[in-house]
Scaffold this motif. Structure first.
Motif, mmCIF file in Angstrom:
data_model
loop_
_atom_site.group_PDB
_atom_site.id
_atom_site.type_symbol
_atom_site.label_atom_id
_atom_site.label_comp_id
_atom_site.label_asym_id
_atom_site.label_seq_id
_atom_site.Cartn_x
_atom_site.Cartn_y
_atom_site.Cartn_z
ATOM 1 N N VAL A 184 -16.144 -0.321 -18.095
ATOM 2 C CA VAL A 184 -15.432 -0.106 -16.834
ATOM 3 C C VAL A 184 -16.422 -0.276 -15.692
ATOM 4 N N THR A 185 -16.001 -0.973 -14.618
ATOM 5 C CA THR A 185 -16.758 -0.916 -13.370
ATOM 6 C C THR A 185 -15.997 0.011 -12.437
ATOM 7 N N MET A 186 -16.719 0.955 -11.803
ATOM 8 C CA MET A 186 -16.054 2.048 -11.088
ATOM 9 C C MET A 186 -16.624 2.231 -9.686
ATOM 10 N N ASP A 187 -15.775 2.090 -8.686
ATOM 11 C CA ASP A 187 -16.137 2.459 -7.319
ATOM 12 C C ASP A 187 -16.229 3.984 -7.248
ATOM 13 N N ILE A 188 -16.929 4.507 -6.251
ATOM 14 C CA ILE A 188 -17.056 5.960 -6.118
ATOM 15 C C ILE A 188 -16.022 6.517 -5.143
ATOM 16 N N GLU A 189 -15.967 5.966 -3.937
ATOM 17 C CA GLU A 189 -15.047 6.483 -2.916
ATOM 18 C C GLU A 189 -13.688 5.799 -3.033
ATOM 19 N N MET A 190 -12.668 6.558 -3.484
ATOM 20 C CA MET A 190 -11.306 6.036 -3.633
ATOM 21 C C MET A 190 -10.299 7.140 -3.348
ATOM 22 N N PRO A 191 -9.079 6.781 -2.933
ATOM 23 C CA PRO A 191 -8.041 7.797 -2.684
ATOM 24 C C PRO A 191 -7.469 8.336 -3.994
ATOM 25 N N GLU A 192 -6.733 9.447 -3.874
ATOM 26 C CA GLU A 192 -6.043 10.121 -4.983
ATOM 27 C C GLU A 192 -7.002 10.754 -5.975
ATOM 28 N N ASP A 238 -13.318 -6.533 -23.353
ATOM 29 C CA ASP A 238 -12.414 -6.171 -22.272
ATOM 30 C C ASP A 238 -13.095 -5.252 -21.258
ATOM 31 N N VAL A 239 -12.933 -5.578 -19.984
ATOM 32 C CA VAL A 239 -13.509 -4.787 -18.898
ATOM 33 C C VAL A 239 -12.397 -4.389 -17.938
ATOM 34 N N LEU A 240 -12.403 -3.126 -17.526
ATOM 35 C CA LEU A 240 -11.489 -2.622 -16.507
ATOM 36 C C LEU A 240 -12.240 -2.539 -15.184
ATOM 37 N N VAL A 241 -11.677 -3.113 -14.131
ATOM 38 C CA VAL A 241 -12.295 -3.103 -12.799
ATOM 39 C C VAL A 241 -11.549 -2.105 -11.924
ATOM 40 N N VAL A 242 -12.292 -1.151 -11.341
ATOM 41 C CA VAL A 242 -11.672 -0.086 -10.545
ATOM 42 C C VAL A 242 -12.279 -0.074 -9.147
ATOM 43 N N ASP A 243 -11.445 -0.300 -8.137
ATOM 44 C CA ASP A 243 -11.899 -0.274 -6.743
ATOM 45 C C ASP A 243 -10.670 -0.213 -5.846
ATOM 46 N N ALA A 297 -7.645 -1.468 -11.367
ATOM 47 C CA ALA A 297 -7.046 -0.227 -10.867
ATOM 48 C C ALA A 297 -7.548 0.024 -9.460
ATOM 49 N N LYS A 298 -6.722 0.642 -8.631
ATOM 50 C CA LYS A 298 -7.100 0.859 -7.234
ATOM 51 C C LYS A 298 -7.507 2.300 -6.932
ATOM 52 N N ASN A 299 -7.488 3.175 -7.933
ATOM 53 C CA ASN A 299 -7.994 4.537 -7.746
ATOM 54 C C ASN A 299 -8.340 5.143 -9.101
ATOM 55 N N GLY A 300 -8.979 6.315 -9.056
ATOM 56 C CA GLY A 300 -9.428 6.936 -10.285
ATOM 57 C C GLY A 300 -8.306 7.373 -11.207
ATOM 58 N N LYS A 301 -7.198 7.793 -10.626
ATOM 59 C CA LYS A 301 -6.066 8.226 -11.447
ATOM 60 C C LYS A 301 -5.548 7.073 -12.301
ATOM 61 N N GLU A 302 -5.377 5.904 -11.681
ATOM 62 C CA GLU A 302 -4.955 4.730 -12.441
ATOM 63 C C GLU A 302 -5.992 4.364 -13.503
ATOM 64 N N ALA A 303 -7.262 4.506 -13.159
ATOM 65 C CA ALA A 303 -8.328 4.154 -14.091
ATOM 66 C C ALA A 303 -8.266 5.002 -15.346
ATOM 67 N N VAL A 304 -8.095 6.310 -15.176
ATOM 68 C CA VAL A 304 -8.025 7.210 -16.334
ATOM 69 C C VAL A 304 -6.861 6.816 -17.241
ATOM 70 N N GLU A 305 -5.715 6.520 -16.634
ATOM 71 C CA GLU A 305 -4.533 6.150 -17.428
ATOM 72 C C GLU A 305 -4.728 4.820 -18.148
ATOM 73 N N LEU A 306 -5.352 3.852 -17.476
ATOM 74 C CA LEU A 306 -5.563 2.542 -18.094
ATOM 75 C C LEU A 306 -6.614 2.586 -19.195
ATOM 76 N N VAL A 307 -7.643 3.412 -19.025
ATOM 77 C CA VAL A 307 -8.630 3.568 -20.103
ATOM 78 C C VAL A 307 -7.962 4.162 -21.329
ATOM 79 N N ARG A 308 -7.107 5.149 -21.104
ATOM 80 C CA ARG A 308 -6.379 5.775 -22.218
ATOM 81 C C ARG A 308 -5.466 4.760 -22.917
ATOM 82 N N LYS A 309 -4.832 3.915 -22.146
ATOM 83 C CA LYS A 309 -3.859 2.967 -22.694
ATOM 84 C C LYS A 309 -4.508 1.725 -23.300
#
Length: 372
Positions: free
Chosen positions: A53-61, A5-10, A35-47
C-alpha cells in the motif's frame, strides 16, 4: 509471473494518478485499486488483500496514521508512507515507521519541490522490496509514549529497563572519559529497530553510541527527538565538532557523512562532511565504521540492523580484522529487510547474530564485561 497488487491511497486525484502512473511503469507491479481516505483504504485492504500500500498521511475522514494502525492490527501488509518534507511531516513519518510502516518516500508536490524521476525511482525500489516482505511477523506493537518524556520520567523508564535486564553502571567517570564505543548502522525498518534497541539501554551506559540511519534531512532530527523520548540515553542529532560523551546516542544528520576523530587530549569528536555519497548513501554506514579503524585504544562494538543493500558490511569486516570486540548482525527473523545484516554475515565478520530484542542485552553485557 503475476504482478504484485498495490493499493494507492491519497485524497488528491492528481497524486493518485501520478503514483498510479509511476507504478504502472514497472511490470512487476500493478495498481489493483485506489482510495481517497483512510477509511476506504482499511476496507479495500480487508477486501482485496494487496501485497503493498502507498499511503498519504493527511486525509479526510480517517488520516493515514489511523489507517495504518487499523491495517497493521487487522491485515498486516507493507505500507509505504508518502510524507511531506516539512518538520511536521517528518515527525508524523517517524511515528508511522514505529507503528509498522515499511518505509516512506518524500511526497512529490510539483516540479519545483522534487525531482519526480528520483521520487519514482525510490518508490518503485521500495515497493519491489515491500511486496516480498511478510509483515505479519513484524507487527508486535511497540510501547509508545504520546509525547517526549521529561528527564525524570526517562529516569524512571530507565530504572524499569534495568530491572528487566539488570546491569548496573556507575556515572562517576567524566562524561567524555570512556573505553567502549558502540556504532550502529541501519536502513529500511531502522526507526522501529532503533526504538527497540535504545529503549533497552540504561541511562548510565558507559559509552557513546553512534548511529547511521539512512534518512534525508529533517527526518533524522525528528528521529532523534522521538528516540530521546523513549530511551534512558540522551539522543541527539549529531553536529559538527560535538565531543563524544558517555550515555549519549548521536544520529548522523540526513545529507551528511558522520565520522569520529581524536580530539587531541580531550577525547573524541564528530566530523560531518558533504563528501560524495557512498553506495548511493549519505550518511553512509561504511564511512562511519571506517573512521573507527584507527581508534584501536577503544573497545569497539559494531551493530548492523535491518536494511536494503550492503552498506556497513565491508566496514564491519575491516573493524573485525582490526580488533573490534563485538560485531552484531540482526537476525533474519526480526529484520524488515534482511539485506545489510545478510551481507555482513556472508563476509564472515559477525560474532553474534541476534534478534532485534536481544541486541541491547548483548551490548550491555559486552560493555559491562559481564561473563556470558
Amino acid at each position: 509471473m503475476q504482478p504484485y497488487d498495490v493499493l494507492v491511497v491519497d485524497d488528491s486525484f492528481f497524486m493518485r494518478k501520478l503514483i498510479t502512473d509511476f507504478i504502472s511503469e514497472d511490470p512487476q507491479l500493478r495498481v489493483v485499486a485506489t482510495a481517497k481516505n483512510g477509511k476506504e483504504a482499511v476496507e479495500l485492504v480487508r477486501k482485496l488483500k494487496p501485497q503493498a500500500v502507498t499511503m498519504d498521511i493527511e486525509m479526510p475522514e480517517m488520516n493515514g496514521l489511523d489507517a495504518l494502525r487499523h491495517i497493521m492490527k487487522e491485515n498486516p501488509v507493507p505500507v509505504i508512507m508518502l510524507s511531506s518534507l516539512t518538520q511536521e511531516g517528518a515527525a508524523e513519518t517517524i511515528r508511522a515507521l514505529e507503528w509498522g510502516a515499511f518505509d516512506f518516500v518524500g511526497k512529490p508536490s510539483g516540479s519545483i519541490s522534487l525531482d519526480l524521476h528520483k521520487v519514482k525511482k525510490m518508490l518503485l525500489e521500495k515497493l519491489r522490496a515491500a511486496v516480498t516482505t511478510n509483515m505479519s511477523r513484524h507487527c508486535k506493537p511497540l510501547k509508545l509514549e504520546a509525547a517526549p518524556a521529561a528527564p525524570a520520567e526517562r529516569e524512571v523508564a530507565a530504572a524499569r529497563q534495568e530491572n528487566a535486564a539488570p546491569v548496573s553502571f556507575s556515572p562517576a567517570e567524566a562524561a567524555s572519559s570512556f573505553e567502549h564505543l558502540v556504532a550502529i548502522g541501519t536502513s529500511t525498518g531502522g526507526p522501529r529497530a532503533l526504538h527497540t534497541v535504545l529503549s533497552g539501554i540504561p541511562q548510565h551506559f558507559p559509552a557513546p553510541v553512534l548511529i547511521v540511519q539512512h534518512m534525508p534531512p529533517n527526518f533524522t532530527k525528528s528521529l532523534a527527538v522521538r528516540l530521546n523520548s523513549i530511551s534512558g540515553l540522551r539522543v541527539v542529532e549529531a553536529e559538527e565538532g560535538m565531543v563524544l560523551e558517555n550515555s549519549t546516542a548521536y544520529i548522523a544528520p540526513g545529507g551528511f557523512h558522520m565520522t569520529v576523530a581524536r580530539n587531541g587530549s580531550k577525547g573524541y569528536k564528530i566530523h560531518l562532511t558533504k563528501d560524495e555519497p557512498r553506495g548511493g548513501h549519505r550518511p553512509s554506514v561504511d564511512v562511519l565504521f571506517e573512521s573507527l579503524l584507527p581508534l584501536k585504544e577503544l573497545k569497539r562494538h559494531i551493530v548492523i540492523m535491518t536494511g536494503m543493500g550492503s552498506d556497513g558490511a565491508k566496514g564491519m569486516q575491516a573493524l573485525e580484522r582490526a580488533g573490534a570486540m563485538t560485531t552484531i548482525a540482526e537476525s533474519e527473523e526480526t529484520c524488515i529487510v534482511y539485506g545489510m545484516p545478510r551481507s555482513a554475515v556472508q563476509l564472515g565478520c559477525v560474532t553474534d547474530v541476534l534478534p532485534q530484542q536481544d541486541i541491547a542485552t548483548r551490548l550491555k553485557q559486552a560493555v559491562a564485561m559481564r561473563p556470558q
